[in-house]
Design a protein around this motif. Structure first.
Motif, mmCIF file in Angstrom:
data_model
loop_
_atom_site.group_PDB
_atom_site.id
_atom_site.type_symbol
_atom_site.label_atom_id
_atom_site.label_comp_id
_atom_site.label_asym_id
_atom_site.label_seq_id
_atom_site.Cartn_x
_atom_site.Cartn_y
_atom_site.Cartn_z
ATOM 1 N N VAL A 1 0.830 -1.209 0.000
ATOM 2 C CA VAL A 1 0.000 0.000 0.000
ATOM 3 C C VAL A 1 0.866 1.263 0.000
ATOM 4 O O VAL A 1 0.625 2.199 -0.764
ATOM 5 C CB VAL A 1 -0.939 0.009 1.233
ATOM 6 C CG1 VAL A 1 -1.829 1.244 1.223
ATOM 7 C CG2 VAL A 1 -1.795 -1.257 1.269
ATOM 8 N N TRP A 2 1.885 1.300 0.838
ATOM 9 C CA TRP A 2 2.761 2.471 0.969
ATOM 10 C C TRP A 2 3.462 2.764 -0.358
ATOM 11 O O TRP A 2 3.493 3.891 -0.833
ATOM 12 C CB TRP A 2 3.789 2.177 2.062
ATOM 13 C CG TRP A 2 4.634 3.303 2.535
ATOM 14 C CD1 TRP A 2 4.263 4.282 3.407
ATOM 15 C CD2 TRP A 2 6.020 3.542 2.232
ATOM 16 N NE1 TRP A 2 5.334 5.113 3.653
ATOM 17 C CE2 TRP A 2 6.417 4.686 2.950
ATOM 18 C CE3 TRP A 2 6.957 2.890 1.420
ATOM 19 C CZ2 TRP A 2 7.716 5.196 2.891
ATOM 20 C CZ3 TRP A 2 8.252 3.398 1.357
ATOM 21 C CH2 TRP A 2 8.617 4.545 2.079
ATOM 22 N N ARG B 1 1.024 3.963 -3.055
ATOM 23 C CA ARG B 1 0.611 5.344 -2.794
ATOM 24 C C ARG B 1 1.688 6.328 -3.222
ATOM 25 O O ARG B 1 1.420 7.282 -3.946
ATOM 26 C CB ARG B 1 0.331 5.506 -1.304
ATOM 27 C CG ARG B 1 -0.036 6.913 -0.933
ATOM 28 C CD ARG B 1 -0.222 7.034 0.565
ATOM 29 N NE ARG B 1 -0.598 8.391 0.899
ATOM 30 C CZ ARG B 1 -0.672 8.837 2.141
ATOM 31 N NH1 ARG B 1 -0.392 8.035 3.140
ATOM 32 N NH2 ARG B 1 -1.013 10.079 2.373
ATOM 33 N N ALA C 1 -4.868 3.060 -7.279
ATOM 34 C CA ALA C 1 -5.363 2.344 -6.095
ATOM 35 C C ALA C 1 -6.071 1.059 -6.478
ATOM 36 O O ALA C 1 -6.069 0.089 -5.719
ATOM 37 C CB ALA C 1 -6.280 3.248 -5.275
ATOM 38 N N LEU D 1 1.437 2.789 6.470
ATOM 39 C CA LEU D 1 0.848 2.109 5.306
ATOM 40 C C LEU D 1 1.820 1.162 4.616
ATOM 41 O O LEU D 1 1.477 0.586 3.589
ATOM 42 C CB LEU D 1 0.291 3.122 4.307
ATOM 43 C CG LEU D 1 -0.974 3.860 4.745
ATOM 44 C CD1 LEU D 1 -1.599 4.594 3.571
ATOM 45 C CD2 LEU D 1 -1.995 2.911 5.364
ATOM 46 N N ASP E 1 -3.978 11.685 6.671
ATOM 47 C CA ASP E 1 -3.838 11.467 5.224
ATOM 48 C C ASP E 1 -3.714 9.984 4.870
ATOM 49 O O ASP E 1 -4.025 9.590 3.743
ATOM 50 C CB ASP E 1 -2.683 12.299 4.633
ATOM 51 C CG ASP E 1 -1.336 11.860 5.167
ATOM 52 O OD1 ASP E 1 -1.290 11.356 6.319
ATOM 53 O OD2 ASP E 1 -0.337 12.024 4.452
ATOM 54 N N ASP E 2 -3.290 9.137 5.816
ATOM 55 C CA ASP E 2 -3.336 7.689 5.585
ATOM 56 C C ASP E 2 -4.797 7.252 5.417
ATOM 57 O O ASP E 2 -5.142 6.496 4.518
ATOM 58 C CB ASP E 2 -2.744 6.914 6.774
ATOM 59 C CG ASP E 2 -1.255 7.191 6.966
ATOM 60 O OD1 ASP E 2 -0.566 7.442 5.963
ATOM 61 O OD2 ASP E 2 -0.800 7.134 8.122
ATOM 62 N N TYR F 1 -6.250 8.388 2.225
ATOM 63 C CA TYR F 1 -5.817 7.564 1.096
ATOM 64 C C TYR F 1 -6.594 6.253 1.055
ATOM 65 O O TYR F 1 -7.030 5.802 -0.016
ATOM 66 C CB TYR F 1 -4.308 7.288 1.168
ATOM 67 C CG TYR F 1 -3.850 6.437 0.009
ATOM 68 C CD1 TYR F 1 -3.780 6.975 -1.270
ATOM 69 C CD2 TYR F 1 -3.534 5.090 0.177
ATOM 70 C CE1 TYR F 1 -3.397 6.192 -2.354
ATOM 71 C CE2 TYR F 1 -3.148 4.309 -0.898
ATOM 72 C CZ TYR F 1 -3.073 4.856 -2.154
ATOM 73 O OH TYR F 1 -2.711 4.088 -3.224
ATOM 74 N N SER G 1 -9.766 5.839 -0.775
ATOM 75 C CA SER G 1 -9.726 5.811 -2.246
ATOM 76 C C SER G 1 -9.510 4.414 -2.820
ATOM 77 O O SER G 1 -9.559 4.226 -4.028
ATOM 78 C CB SER G 1 -8.609 6.733 -2.749
ATOM 79 O OG SER G 1 -7.340 6.113 -2.566
ATOM 80 N N VAL G 2 -9.237 3.439 -1.950
ATOM 81 C CA VAL G 2 -8.978 2.085 -2.467
ATOM 82 C C VAL G 2 -10.317 1.399 -2.761
ATOM 83 O O VAL G 2 -11.152 1.257 -1.865
ATOM 84 C CB VAL G 2 -8.157 1.255 -1.453
ATOM 85 C CG1 VAL G 2 -7.934 -0.160 -1.978
ATOM 86 C CG2 VAL G 2 -6.833 1.945 -1.163
ATOM 87 N N PRO G 3 -10.522 0.976 -4.024
ATOM 88 C CA PRO G 3 -11.815 0.392 -4.392
ATOM 89 C C PRO G 3 -11.849 -1.118 -4.220
ATOM 90 O O PRO G 3 -10.831 -1.794 -4.306
ATOM 91 C CB PRO G 3 -11.927 0.746 -5.878
ATOM 92 C CG PRO G 3 -10.511 0.731 -6.376
ATOM 93 C CD PRO G 3 -9.632 1.131 -5.211
#
Lengths: 495, 495
Positions: free
Chosen positions: A197-198, A201, A207, B14, B73-74, B77, B80-82
């Motif tokens: 994930v990191w 991003r 995503a 993350l 902000d993590d 983010y 936004s992951v679908p």
């Protein structure tokens, strides 16, 4: 979101081998620091015994070079480094000189994703001798490893053909940025997604390409596998890919099908199952039959468990019914054995002098000059690459000679499409290169590989792609070798 | 100067496989997030086919765990992951839960430098199920690679015996922190110094242990080798170790001797020479003879060129006259295949339930319980290690059984000295462990290896060190396997 900076909080200027700093002191003391020089980064053998290499890492290198400066505390630290007699290794005046230095060289490099072959420069640095020398360590670090991984990822993706490969390498990768670099290079090399994930991003990987579902521990946390799958489906009906081998694979597939039916009744579709142990060929065929019979024909069968390009190829040859491949541990690979060698030098007011490094091993003798690579291509693919000195005009044709066998010669085809591989990246230390997005790099790699023949891409005994030296460069190199060799070790041994 | 923080500017929370976050959502949705759990990090085979492993990486892990929190902000983010249907994968309420979460588990681990064997836990995490699961990816990343390198470095240092080995890996290491970690692990593993200035500085390796002199390019920058050596000696008379193979080794040694005599006339002593190509056995003997005849008996002969433990051993067997070994490329090694497995779980108000993961491969069946390792030792060295459940009292003795062959049993020696390998590192998410310095870790590794027999340390077919399960743990595991197996795949296949 686009990642442009290396992820370190400390200044990286001191990320260097000590000898870059000691050699710098010699250049400085001898008044040679500002002589002009040409260095090339290249390698001598493709990684993994393959027939080609996919260049990567340039974005990190540009970032490093752009931010290169000695800060007060770097200088202070260097004063503490002792020589063999316990006295300071570095002179104060030299360190002051470093403190005022900026990176002012010209850099030309091949865009990331370019297919490369042994002896072709991936990066050329030209200018200020001390600085061009100094950047060697970081340059090698930032190009060698990403290039090795991008090449390896492209091999794995090629073995998988049209099927997607996912990057699951975070846990076995060499450190946080080892994982970061691996994810980036895997994506450039053609992987479809990543679990990291990191990295996704900060690299700007979409995503939707971040992938993952469950580990054995989730199944174990519940009293039964069926309860675990059911709970998962309750919490995330739009992400159901069930890991079926915690207790027994066949029983696991049955449980997945049972929960898949419940999902479907609620308007969701099971994504599929994951196999992580056992005979993947046999188990995947059996699972496919069970899924198809239960009318889950579109359900994926993801396979993981120490996969690499050879295992993927073997499983496909065994008619394994695997549709998605997860690769972790074996994405990691030895670093590219890339080197960075001086090739020419010019004193103020003088002419360029070509420089050569000898070796008893012919493959380790360097190529002198200010090198460029010209690639000749037809609609059917690449024909050959010619390494030449930029000061030689080959626009009207010429001849190139193989470095391994001088009886192999080839006319440079005057009518073929051709282009130079090294493009301007920095001029006078300032970036002049528009950084492509990671998607553009990935696309470039795809086009590049399209022009490479399958016989060069195959794993066993790949066909050697034609790379030669332009004739005048070849002859100059040969003369320099003979001139430099002097009394050779052969002769010394015989005496 | 002591390094305590990972060198990243971004928050690392993350840095995880996506599935840790999806599993977390299941635990949260099912009201299980705060159940207590026990996870162990362990591995199944020693790296490089060796007989033991040297643990490393704990300092990085503690740093990561101490700084683990989801920032605004993590969370943003993650929204936004679908999922597969394009809708968000994560629920807002779950993400809010993460935002308020702190790492609250107990961590026990073996100190860095401890010698370990297959199946013994290197790290144990106990507490909050969601968090204990979540940290898996970073934990494996931060322990697996450093441990593999520390083990490999210890092998190389062992092959070199009393002679120093230097770390020259920066250029081939996997990324900046791959190099950083390699330098740290190499130093822990017994290397005498490093060329990596940045790593040495931030790790607190003494400045006197930073090593390096010159590359071929320095020699090539001058018109002749002799001029290059002379210029180096002028600039740094207290650091003269000459690289002699740029044009021809024997001639290079002559030039080194010539400049060495000038140095001596000026009150300095040449450190020695470096060989980087050719037949190192033959050339080193020849160079030694030349140096001795010229009365440079103390001059070092440093060898580099893709060295590893086997080449060092072979060169020593050939009476190579090498006194210092430089290792770069081959310090890198595949990561330790360490895993992190759930071993027990406890619902609020309930009892601990042991958990097991099955596999058709017996070596992949996990060990349930809250594990600790007890090492029995005499003055002559280690006798055996016993893996036991912490809830079992073995202070008065007991019996242990080999996991591979249950006919191998051993009484736990009641009179031998013994100690537990896992020590408290964090309690309730707070560090309770006094971090040792890198010198202390290195010393601990030295003492640890002293207690391991040479037959376990040898490279070919090493003697297998005795590790067993305490009898009641062994029986519990056996019962769980049979109970969990149910209708096995064997039976399914036969049907």
């Amino acid at each position: 979101m686009s990642y442009q900076k290396l992820p370190y909080k400390q200044n990286l200027t001191l990320f260097t081998d000590l000898y870059q700093l000691t050699m710098g002191q010699v250049y400085w003391a001898e008044g040679m620091a500002e002589w002009e020089s040409v260095f090339h980064h290249f390698y001598r053998a493709n990684p993994s015994g393959g027939g080609h290499t996919v260049a990567a890492g340039l974005e990190f290198l540009i970032d490093y070079l752009t931010n290169l400066r000695f800060e007060e505390d770097d200088i202070k630290y260097l004063t503490s480094v002792p020589g063999n007699d316990g006295k300071p290794l570095f002179r104060i005046e030299y360190l002051q000189y470093l403190k005022n230095l900026e990176f002012s060289c010209d850099v030309d490099a091949v865009p990331e994703g370019t297919v490369m072959f042994p002896h072709e420069p991936l990066v050329r640095v030209k200018g200020h001798l001390l600085m061009a020398q100094f950047v060697e360590t970081a340059l090698l670090n930032l190009i060698n490893y990403p290039t090795a991984i991008a090449t390896h990822a492209a091999r794995i993706a090629w073995a998988a053909g049209e099927m997607p490969v996912l990057d699951f390498s975070a846990r076995r990768a060499p450190g946080i940025d080892g994982a970061f670099t691996a994810t980036r290079s895997a994506y450039i090399g053609g992987f479809a997604g990543t679990s990291n994930v990191w990295a996704a991003r900060h690299l700007g990987i979409p995503a939707k390409d971040i992938k993952g579902t469950m580990a054995h521990s989730l199944v174990m946390s519940f009293d039964t596998e069926l309860e675990a799958f059911t709970a998962y489906a309750r919490a995330m009906p739009n992400n159901c890919l069930f890991l079926v081998d915690t207790y027994g694979t066949i029983e696991g597939v049955r449980h997945a099908i049972e929960v898949g039916k419940q999902l479907r009744a609620n308007g969701f579709e099971m994504l599929g199952i994951r196999l992580d142990s056992g005979d993947l060929a046999r188990l995947s065929r059996r699972a496919r039959r069970m899924l198809d019979e239960a009318d889950f024909r579109k359900a994926s069968i993801v396979a993981t468990n120490d996969l690499n390009e050879f295992l993927i190829q073997s499983l496909r040859n065994q008619d394994a019914m695997i549709t998605v491949w997860g690769v972790g541990t074996n994405l990691m690979t030895p670093s590219l054995a890339g080197v960075y060698k001086l090739a020419a030098i010019r004193k103020p007011g003088g002419d360029w002098t070509p420089k050569i490094k000898l070796s008893d091993q012919p493959i380790k003798v360097s190529i002198p000059g200010t090198l460029q690579v010209r690639r000749y291509r037809t609609l059917n693919g690449n024909i050959a690459d010619c390494i030449y000195d930029e000061h030689t005009d080959i626009s009207q044709g010429g001849t190139m000679i193989s470095m391994k066998d001088q009886t192999k010669q080839m006319r440079l085809p005057p009518n073929a499409q051709s282009h130079n591989l090294l493009v301007p990246v920095m001029r006078g230390g300032q970036p002049v290169y528009q950084l492509p997005t990671i998607e553009q790099i990935r696309h470039h790699r795809m086009v590049e590989l399209h022009h490479v023949s399958d016989s060069t891409k195959r794993f066993d005994n790949p066909d050697e792609y034609r790379v030669g030296l332009e004739k005048s460069l070849y002859l100059q190199r040969e003369n320099l070798i003979i001139e430099r060799r002097g009394v050779s070790d052969w002769e010394h041994e015989a005496l």
